[in-house]
Design an enzyme around this catalytic site. Sequence first.
Site, PDB file in Angstrom:
ATOM      1  CG  ASP A  14      -1.679  -1.329   1.321  1.00  0.00           C
ATOM      2  OD1 ASP A  14      -2.261  -1.753   0.319  1.00  0.00           O
ATOM      3  OD2 ASP A  14      -1.623  -1.953   2.389  1.00  0.00           O
ATOM      4  CE  LYS A  17       2.809  -2.448  -4.508  1.00  0.00           C
ATOM      5  NZ  LYS A  17       2.487  -2.233  -3.083  1.00  0.00           N
ATOM      6  N   GLY A  41      -4.412  -4.475  -4.249  1.00  0.00           N
ATOM      7  CA  GLY A  41      -5.394  -3.458  -4.594  1.00  0.00           C
ATOM      8  C   GLY A  41      -4.641  -2.205  -4.960  1.00  0.00           C
ATOM      9  CG  HIS A  42      -1.727  -2.035  -7.518  1.00  0.00           C
ATOM     10  ND1 HIS A  42      -0.883  -2.615  -8.415  1.00  0.00           N
ATOM     11  CD2 HIS A  42      -1.300  -2.435  -6.301  1.00  0.00           C
ATOM     12  CE1 HIS A  42       0.026  -3.335  -7.769  1.00  0.00           C
ATOM     13  NE2 HIS A  42      -0.225  -3.251  -6.489  1.00  0.00           N
ATOM     14  CB  THR A 130      -6.585 -10.564   1.143  1.00  0.00           C
ATOM     15  OG1 THR A 130      -6.041 -11.547   0.259  1.00  0.00           O
ATOM     16  CG2 THR A 130      -5.526  -9.513   1.453  1.00  0.00           C
ATOM     17  CD  GLN A 231       0.596  -9.095  -2.806  1.00  0.00           C
ATOM     18  OE1 GLN A 231       1.322  -9.751  -3.524  1.00  0.00           O
ATOM     19  NE2 GLN A 231      -0.622  -8.773  -3.159  1.00  0.00           N
ATOM     20  CB  THR A 246       1.792 -12.401   0.301  1.00  0.00           C
ATOM     21  OG1 THR A 246       0.802 -12.978  -0.551  1.00  0.00           O
ATOM     22  CG2 THR A 246       3.004 -11.948  -0.504  1.00  0.00           C
ATOM     23  CB  SER A 419       3.572  10.858  -4.635  1.00  0.00           C
ATOM     24  OG  SER A 419       2.186  10.900  -4.531  1.00  0.00           O
TER      25      SER A 419
HETATM   26  P1  IMP Z   1      -2.568 -13.094   1.546  1.00  0.00           P
HETATM   27  O1  IMP Z   1      -1.538 -12.736   0.542  1.00  0.00           O
HETATM   28  O2  IMP Z   1      -3.965 -12.698   1.158  1.00  0.00           O
HETATM   29  O3  IMP Z   1      -2.490 -14.527   1.991  1.00  0.00           O
HETATM   30  O4  IMP Z   1      -2.257 -12.240   2.878  1.00  0.00           O
HETATM   31  C1  IMP Z   1      -1.057 -12.420   3.607  1.00  0.00           C
HETATM   32  C2  IMP Z   1      -0.656 -11.130   4.307  1.00  0.00           C
HETATM   33  O5  IMP Z   1      -0.274 -10.169   3.335  1.00  0.00           O
HETATM   34  C3  IMP Z   1      -1.775 -10.469   5.115  1.00  0.00           C
HETATM   35  O6  IMP Z   1      -1.212  -9.828   6.235  1.00  0.00           O
HETATM   36  C4  IMP Z   1      -2.340  -9.433   4.177  1.00  0.00           C
HETATM   37  O7  IMP Z   1      -2.945  -8.359   4.851  1.00  0.00           O
HETATM   38  C5  IMP Z   1      -1.079  -8.994   3.462  1.00  0.00           C
HETATM   39  N1  IMP Z   1      -1.346  -8.521   2.097  1.00  0.00           N
HETATM   40  C6  IMP Z   1      -1.632  -9.260   1.015  1.00  0.00           C
HETATM   41  N2  IMP Z   1      -1.780  -8.493  -0.066  1.00  0.00           N
HETATM   42  C7  IMP Z   1      -1.566  -7.236   0.331  1.00  0.00           C
HETATM   43  C8  IMP Z   1      -1.541  -5.982  -0.360  1.00  0.00           C
HETATM   44  O8  IMP Z   1      -1.720  -5.887  -1.568  1.00  0.00           O
HETATM   45  N3  IMP Z   1      -1.274  -4.888   0.403  1.00  0.00           N
HETATM   46  C9  IMP Z   1      -1.013  -4.977   1.742  1.00  0.00           C
HETATM   47  N4  IMP Z   1      -1.009  -6.127   2.408  1.00  0.00           N
HETATM   48  C10 IMP Z   1      -1.284  -7.246   1.719  1.00  0.00           C
END
Ligand code: IMP
Length: 436
Positions: A14, A17, A41-42, A130, A231, A246, A419
């Site tokens: 977050d 990017k 989530g971009h 997520t 991520q 992740t 930014s």
């Molecule tokens: P997963 O990738 O959904 O299994 O989540 C694993 C961990 O990564 C969790 O703590 C999520 O909150 C974090 N996470 C996964 N994708 C994102 C992202 O795009 N932004 C921030 N945190 C993420």
Amino acid sequence: MNKIDVLLGLQWGDEGKGKIVDVLTPGYDVVARFQGGPNAGHTLEFEGVKHVLHIIPSGIFHQEKVNLIGNGVLIEPHIFQQEIEGIEAKGIDPTRNLLISLKAHLILPSHRMMDAANEQAKGASKIGSTLKGIGPTYTDKIARNGLRVGDILAADFDQRYDALKQAHLRAARSLGFDVDAFRIDGMTLAQYEEKWNEGLQCLRRFNLVSSEYYVNRVLRENRRILAEGAQAMMLDIDFGTYPFVTSSNTITAGVCTGLGVAPSAIGKVMGITKAYCTRVGAGPFPTELFDETGSLLCSLGHEYGATTGRPRRCGWIDIPALRYACMINGVTELYVTKPDVMNDFEYINMCTGYRIDGAVTDEIPYNYNTAAITPILATYPGWKQGLAGITHYEELPNQLLAFLSAIEQQTGVSIAAVSISPDRKDVIFKSSTSMQ
Ligand code: IMP
């Protein structure tokens, strides 16, 4: 032969990017995603409208650019279809400029069920996933059980789908998970499967390619590719805060495996960091603030997950983590986002080291998750003014320039741009040459 430039997050995700990719896209012919899936989530914002992308590369709103979903990415067909429909509603035809790797793996509805089952089984030590099925799908990939995009063209796809789903049902039941009560967006597994199958039809409308050949051909033809990470560094499966990570390699090395390029083909590595720090989900976060300043960062920074809506944990910028990220990724230039969130702060802190058991270190310890870490903070005076209307780096307030220059000194990496608002016009480059 051209090299591939890389853009990735240096914290826990977050960092903004999507927006920086969107700004840099005019300098590239292709924007490529190399890992992750709909957990990302971009958020892009232009002309006052917000756009959130999950799987599709952030260059999609530039119709003349090719966007590529690489082999390292995971695709959930229903989410993909929803995203496509959202883009089409804005008058863009993504079938013209989106390519998808035949080797990208598919997230099945039952992978999402397994994500929920695994989290439930972990109880208090859950990751805070997520719940998009990321971990179980990468697990099946590594265990050599996965289904890939190319498989949707095969005659035996339905049988293979069913075999994998049955294996998931058995595994979930063995964990004591109530399969019948499980819902995705309020739907039973069977109801969601119908949507998922519609998503497969949507996927079939796209150009499904051997993306490794495509990418290398583009580089040979001296066209330019930007690899867009999802991520971030500290969520990397190898070097992040394991197990609170992740399930993919979010680092520069992930570009090689997630797109099929050689390490020698990596060019610039652009690392994105917020001027403070956030994290969603569980896991260590030494500079986290539990006070009013933390709440202010959350509310002023609109720190709510773009994918899950969860409030993000907030804290000061963490230099040991940032320096680690620069080392692992070979970052060649920094992009600093969201200093404007702290416009009214009297002072701003920067964590320059950790005190652990009385000893001071600036390294990330192996026992990061369990060590009692006290951040060592350096305090900088706030700039106490709005940044709207500033268009040149040198026009930034002196206090902010001092803070930015401390980040450069501490990491040993130069800042390319900062930014100062969610809008893409407010990315201020240090010099006109930095963009290329
Ligand atoms: P997963 O990738 O959904 O299994 O989540 C694993 C961990 O990564 C969790 O703590 C999520 O909150 C974090 N996470 C996964 N994708 C994102 C992202 O795009 N932004 C921030 N945190 C993420």
